[in-house]
Write an enzyme that holds these catalytic residues in place. Structure first.
Site, mmCIF file in Angstrom:
data_model
loop_
_atom_site.group_PDB
_atom_site.id
_atom_site.type_symbol
_atom_site.label_atom_id
_atom_site.label_comp_id
_atom_site.label_asym_id
_atom_site.label_seq_id
_atom_site.Cartn_x
_atom_site.Cartn_y
_atom_site.Cartn_z
ATOM 1 N N ARG A 51 1.009 3.307 -3.568
ATOM 2 C CA ARG A 51 -0.236 3.989 -3.228
ATOM 3 C C ARG A 51 -0.924 4.425 -4.513
ATOM 4 N NH1 ARG A 51 -0.385 1.979 1.012
ATOM 5 N NH2 ARG A 51 -0.212 2.923 3.067
ATOM 6 N N HIS A 62 -6.180 -3.682 -2.850
ATOM 7 C CA HIS A 62 -5.265 -3.264 -1.774
ATOM 8 C C HIS A 62 -5.047 -4.388 -0.749
ATOM 9 C CE1 HIS A 62 -3.580 0.478 0.471
ATOM 10 N NE2 HIS A 62 -2.903 -0.617 0.787
HETATM 11 C C1 OXD Z 1 0.358 -0.527 4.325
HETATM 12 C C2 OXD Z 1 -0.600 -0.964 3.313
HETATM 13 O O1 OXD Z 1 0.656 0.671 4.431
HETATM 14 O O2 OXD Z 1 -1.084 -2.106 3.388
HETATM 15 O O3 OXD Z 1 0.838 -1.391 5.067
HETATM 16 O O4 OXD Z 1 -0.919 -0.216 2.410
#
Ligand code: OXD
Length: 320
Positions: A235, A283
């Protein structure tokens, strides 16, 4: 089943993602099941399950019969921080397709830095034919930070390539077949033996900002790449952007691959966009394909209603 013979209903709150593909298996196989798409909730009492991706907090309000919340991704940070989250089980997606996609991205990035592709791309731009010394994979120490489902999957694809592997996790993992380190005490020795750091951690209060100057400084500097490489598919909130740029500019980090940012989309003013040592993707490392994952959730609900326990329930107090 409810008294009125209706199946328990589903509410889809998929934030920026299209809701329709997530509704598909329910519509196809169980057209009688009430299905609502946030913010259109004509019958809140019928909602037993919420399928959620970056949901607004209001999506969970006044649902007296809510039984479970299903994250539409592997992560649950976008749900567990919702204020006044109802006290029902929250599950995350664990699926072979997600793991396969993440494996592809991780291998791509590890090899890209290992085979010094950024330097070759610069040479190509300058029409420069020059060989760069190439270490063998066993000389390169890859450290996986976060040894859950995705961390283990990454090990399974990096191992056949011959890298020297180790993993770090919050708590000890006794069943690992690679060297593992855990907790605060294990972090410094883990970093000291790591040339390429692959980060697959969840975002929690404990991990926020963990990729900071102090961590970058503890990565190995005596390895064959001439410094550390950071690969983050966890993240964006894990990384301190200013510290990362400082470490790259100071030279003790020689490269970074980032799939996640805070905020997303990354503002065009961020210096990461143009940094010569940074590889970025928006992402997409392991996207939840609704065509595949909607079925996974559909089956989970069906099994739950047939009396089986919910799988992949997270510990909301631990935030993952
Ligand atoms: C997930 C993402 O949490 O793609 O799957 O970030």
């Amino acid at each position: 089943m409810t008294g009125s013979n209706k199946l328990p209903g589903v509410l889809i709150a998929s934030g920026p993602w299209q809701a329709e593909p997530w509704a598909d298996p329910f519509r196809r196989h169980q057209p009688q099941r009430p299905l609502m798409i946030w913010p259109d909730v004509p019958d809140p009492g019928a909602v037993h399950y919420v399928l959620a991706w970056k949901p607004p907090s209001e999506a969970f309000r006044d649902l007296p019969n809510l039984r479970a919340i299903f994250s539409l991704g592997a992560g649950v940070d976008h749900i567990v921080h919702v204020p006044d989250l109802p006290k029902v089980p929250v599950t995350r997606l664990v699926d072979g397709d997600l793991a396969q996609r993440m494996n592809e991205w991780v291998v791509l990035q590890v090899l890209l830095h290992h085979r010094q592709h950024l330097a070759y791309a610069r040479q190509q731009a300058a029409s420069l034919w020059r060989e760069i010394a190439q270490p063998a994979a066993p000389e390169v120490r890859v450290g996986i930070m976060g040894y859950g489902e995705l961390g283990r999957a990454a090990v399974s694809v990096l191992r056949p390539l011959g890298f020297n592997l180790a993993a770090w996790s919050r708590t000890p993992k006794d069943d690992a077949d690679i060297q593992t380190y855990s907790g605060q005490d294990g972090l410094t020795p883990f970093l000291a033996r790591t040339d390429i750091l692959v980060v697959l951690l969840p975002l929690t209060d404990e991990t926020r900002g963990i990729l900071n100057r102090s961590l970058f400084e503890r990565l190995a500097r005596n390895g064959p790449l001439g410094g550390g490489v950071v690969i983050n598919a966890g993240r964006g909130g894990l990384q301190v952007e200013a510290d990362l740029i400082q470490a790259l500019d100071a030279g003790y980090l020689v490269g970074a691959s980032l799939d996640v940012f805070e905020p997303e989309p990354l503002p065009s003013s961020s210096p990461l966009w143009l940094h010569p040592k940074v590889v970025m993707t928006p992402h997409v490392a392991a996207t939840s394909e609704a065509d595949i994952q909607a079925d996974v959730i559909f089956r989970a609900i069906r099994d739950f209603e047939a009396g089986q326990p919910l799988r992949n329930v997270v510990d909301v107090s631990r935030q993952y």
